[in-house]
Design a protein around this motif. Sequence first.
Motif, mmCIF file in Angstrom:
data_model
loop_
_atom_site.group_PDB
_atom_site.id
_atom_site.type_symbol
_atom_site.label_atom_id
_atom_site.label_comp_id
_atom_site.label_asym_id
_atom_site.label_seq_id
_atom_site.Cartn_x
_atom_site.Cartn_y
_atom_site.Cartn_z
ATOM 1 N N ILE A 124 -14.012 1.878 11.539
ATOM 2 C CA ILE A 124 -12.892 1.989 10.608
ATOM 3 C C ILE A 124 -11.809 0.947 10.894
ATOM 4 C CG2 ILE A 124 -11.082 3.506 9.733
ATOM 5 C CD1 ILE A 124 -13.880 4.349 8.915
ATOM 6 N N LEU A 125 -11.340 0.883 12.127
ATOM 7 C CA LEU A 125 -10.193 0.031 12.439
ATOM 8 C C LEU A 125 -10.490 -1.468 12.352
ATOM 9 C CD1 LEU A 125 -7.249 -0.129 13.222
ATOM 10 C CD2 LEU A 125 -7.917 0.100 15.628
ATOM 11 N N PRO A 126 -11.590 -1.990 12.901
ATOM 12 C CA PRO A 126 -11.825 -3.440 12.824
ATOM 13 C C PRO A 126 -11.827 -4.006 11.404
ATOM 14 C CG PRO A 126 -13.241 -2.486 14.491
ATOM 15 C CD PRO A 126 -12.584 -1.335 13.787
ATOM 16 N N VAL A 128 0.858 -1.182 0.000
ATOM 17 C CA VAL A 128 0.000 0.000 0.000
ATOM 18 C C VAL A 128 0.894 1.231 0.000
ATOM 19 C CG1 VAL A 128 -1.937 -1.112 1.164
ATOM 20 C CG2 VAL A 128 -0.175 0.021 2.520
ATOM 21 N N ASP A 129 0.371 2.289 -0.570
ATOM 22 C CA ASP A 129 1.107 3.550 -0.619
ATOM 23 C C ASP A 129 0.840 4.328 0.659
ATOM 24 O OD1 ASP A 129 2.482 5.814 -1.414
ATOM 25 O OD2 ASP A 129 0.758 6.654 -2.462
ATOM 26 N N GLY A 130 1.887 4.583 1.426
ATOM 27 C CA GLY A 130 1.723 5.348 2.653
ATOM 28 C C GLY A 130 1.858 4.483 3.891
ATOM 29 N N SER A 131 1.558 5.092 5.006
ATOM 30 C CA SER A 131 1.803 4.469 6.302
ATOM 31 C C SER A 131 0.713 3.481 6.682
ATOM 32 C CB SER A 131 1.912 5.554 7.377
ATOM 33 O OG SER A 131 2.115 4.983 8.650
ATOM 34 N N LEU A 132 1.107 2.480 7.458
ATOM 35 C CA LEU A 132 0.152 1.559 8.072
ATOM 36 C C LEU A 132 -0.300 2.071 9.436
ATOM 37 C CD1 LEU A 132 1.877 -1.876 7.282
ATOM 38 C CD2 LEU A 132 0.118 -0.678 5.967
ATOM 39 N N ILE A 133 0.253 3.185 9.860
ATOM 40 C CA ILE A 133 -0.150 3.816 11.123
ATOM 41 C C ILE A 133 -1.181 4.887 10.781
ATOM 42 C CG2 ILE A 133 0.618 5.075 13.165
ATOM 43 C CD1 ILE A 133 3.431 3.961 12.635
ATOM 44 N N TYR A 134 -2.413 4.649 11.155
ATOM 45 C CA TYR A 134 -3.493 5.561 10.789
ATOM 46 C C TYR A 134 -3.671 6.596 11.895
ATOM 47 C CZ TYR A 134 -4.183 1.864 7.401
ATOM 48 O OH TYR A 134 -3.981 0.940 6.401
ATOM 49 N N TRP A 135 -2.927 7.692 11.738
ATOM 50 C CA TRP A 135 -2.900 8.736 12.757
ATOM 51 C C TRP A 135 -4.283 9.331 13.004
ATOM 52 C CZ3 TRP A 135 1.900 10.334 14.904
ATOM 53 C CH2 TRP A 135 3.023 9.750 14.313
ATOM 54 N N PHE A 136 -5.092 9.395 11.971
ATOM 55 C CA PHE A 136 -6.388 10.055 12.114
ATOM 56 C C PHE A 136 -7.291 9.343 13.117
ATOM 57 C CE2 PHE A 136 -6.943 7.008 8.614
ATOM 58 C CZ PHE A 136 -8.115 6.360 8.981
ATOM 59 N N LEU A 137 -6.992 8.085 13.433
ATOM 60 C CA LEU A 137 -7.833 7.342 14.371
ATOM 61 C C LEU A 137 -7.788 7.936 15.775
ATOM 62 C CD1 LEU A 137 -6.992 3.682 13.281
ATOM 63 C CD2 LEU A 137 -9.118 4.917 12.859
ATOM 64 N N SER A 188 6.123 3.513 18.527
ATOM 65 C CA SER A 188 5.518 3.699 19.847
ATOM 66 C C SER A 188 4.302 4.611 19.808
ATOM 67 C CB SER A 188 6.560 4.269 20.824
ATOM 68 O OG SER A 188 7.659 3.400 20.961
ATOM 69 N N ILE A 189 3.769 4.853 18.619
ATOM 70 C CA ILE A 189 2.566 5.679 18.512
ATOM 71 C C ILE A 189 1.450 5.042 19.338
ATOM 72 C CG2 ILE A 189 0.925 6.716 16.922
ATOM 73 C CD1 ILE A 189 3.774 7.701 16.566
ATOM 74 N N ARG A 190 0.780 5.832 20.148
ATOM 75 C CA ARG A 190 -0.175 5.273 21.110
ATOM 76 C C ARG A 190 -1.377 4.610 20.445
ATOM 77 N NH1 ARG A 190 1.361 6.324 26.103
ATOM 78 N NH2 ARG A 190 2.748 8.095 26.502
ATOM 79 N N ILE A 191 -1.744 5.054 19.265
ATOM 80 C CA ILE A 191 -2.896 4.439 18.606
ATOM 81 C C ILE A 191 -2.629 2.973 18.299
ATOM 82 C CG2 ILE A 191 -2.186 4.999 16.244
ATOM 83 C CD1 ILE A 191 -5.757 5.129 17.718
ATOM 84 N N LEU A 192 -1.353 2.586 18.241
ATOM 85 C CA LEU A 192 -1.011 1.194 17.940
ATOM 86 C C LEU A 192 -1.380 0.255 19.083
ATOM 87 C CD1 LEU A 192 2.444 1.609 16.159
ATOM 88 C CD2 LEU A 192 0.183 1.336 15.144
ATOM 89 N N ASP A 193 -1.679 0.787 20.250
ATOM 90 C CA ASP A 193 -2.142 -0.064 21.345
ATOM 91 C C ASP A 193 -3.458 -0.745 20.988
ATOM 92 O OD1 ASP A 193 0.059 0.740 22.790
ATOM 93 O OD2 ASP A 193 -1.017 2.291 23.914
ATOM 94 N N LEU A 194 -4.171 -0.196 20.009
ATOM 95 C CA LEU A 194 -5.438 -0.781 19.568
ATOM 96 C C LEU A 194 -5.251 -1.791 18.441
ATOM 97 C CD1 LEU A 194 -7.607 2.485 19.448
ATOM 98 C CD2 LEU A 194 -7.450 0.822 21.312
ATOM 99 N N TYR A 195 -4.024 -1.955 17.965
ATOM 100 C CA TYR A 195 -3.765 -2.827 16.821
ATOM 101 C C TYR A 195 -3.601 -4.297 17.208
ATOM 102 C CZ TYR A 195 -2.990 0.846 13.284
ATOM 103 O OH TYR A 195 -3.139 1.874 12.382
#
Length: 397
Positions: free
Chosen positions: A203-205, A183-192, A290-297
């Motif tokens: 969105i995330l599930p 995919v083009d771009g990051s796998l870290i979805y900051w907007f979440l 270590s982006i905090r949104i990744l705790d939901l991944y």
Amino acid sequence: MLDLTKLAKQIPGISQHLKGEATASRQRLELAQQLLSQTQLRQDYLVKTQHQWRDRMTFTAATPIEPLHTRVNLNPPPERHTVFATDGSQIAPSHHEIAYCYLINVGRVMLHYGQSLHPLLDSLPEAFYRPEDLYVSRQWGIRTEEWMGHRRTVSEVSVLAEMACRWVNPPGSHFDIPNLAMVDGSLIYWFLESLPTEARDRILPPILTAWEQLRSVNVPLMGYLSASRSSEALNFLRLQVCPHPTPDCMTHCANIIDKLPCQVVDPLRDAVLWGSLLQPGQRSPLYRSSIRILDLYSDHRIYFCYVHVGTEIARVEVPEWVMQNSSLFNQALSLMLAQVNKGYGYPVALAEAHNQAVVRGGDRARFFALLEQQMIRSGLKNVGISYKESLKRFSIS
């Protein structure tokens, strides 16, 4: 209309400013290289310190999981392999058009090498016009245009997983051939991070479900970032220069408004540092974001490294399950580098997916013309664009 005569007076000032910035950037780069050498000697201690004080730090620093002096030469790709890629584009909703709706177009590409098979290059358009599609996000204070972008992200990943799984699973049964999903771009979805929980759950599930499908068929997923402006890896060096006994930012630096004492190389970017250290075809050490949104991944936490692809330093991101399988990870990197070489500096599969997805002005006009014809056939009257839109399109000035 742009008045270039008036603008020309400002150009010398811009040039002088950029010249000064280039000199300062070289100095910051030299300092960052020195800090990297110093940090290598205390890496284990600093990693433990970061883990202990993470909740008190006001910046996000990626954690290196390999020695910082690691430089790995990528292997050549296998002759037979397949690469999948998707990208998306859209037609945004407008109250000035004949109908308030939006369209998401996902370009998909499947390229086979060494298999004498035809490629797949097409797009999957989907129109959204029902009230539940257009206005559901209003309850969370999210504009329809913004929600459309989030829906597009879900569509891109879902189409990618469906395409890859359909190819690998029976009757395809191509398990023995190396594959890569890009995919083009990051796998870290900051907007979440800014979304309310209920909106985020829409969105995330689905994204994680698609990733799990790729995992089930052993197709590595990779996010490719060209010209990355991240400084997440450099932020780890801030632990080395912290002047306080502990990196407790909330206690020691809470009242500092301007630059913090540990920001000695800002605004230097990761790609600039690794561009001075890597040779073509090499990768940097792996980092755990270590982006905090990744705790939901869950177990899909994102890891990344920087790769000298010959024309630039690319940031490459993969989920945890790809990183844990060293052979799968190395295979993914070799296929990625081959894609860059075939695309003369950018992965050819991603470039083709973009070309399939992009909605040009003519496409937009034909879409609304087709919609207008159908509305008239259905017996609707007074079908047309607003006067404002009409004047913008047919202005005589």
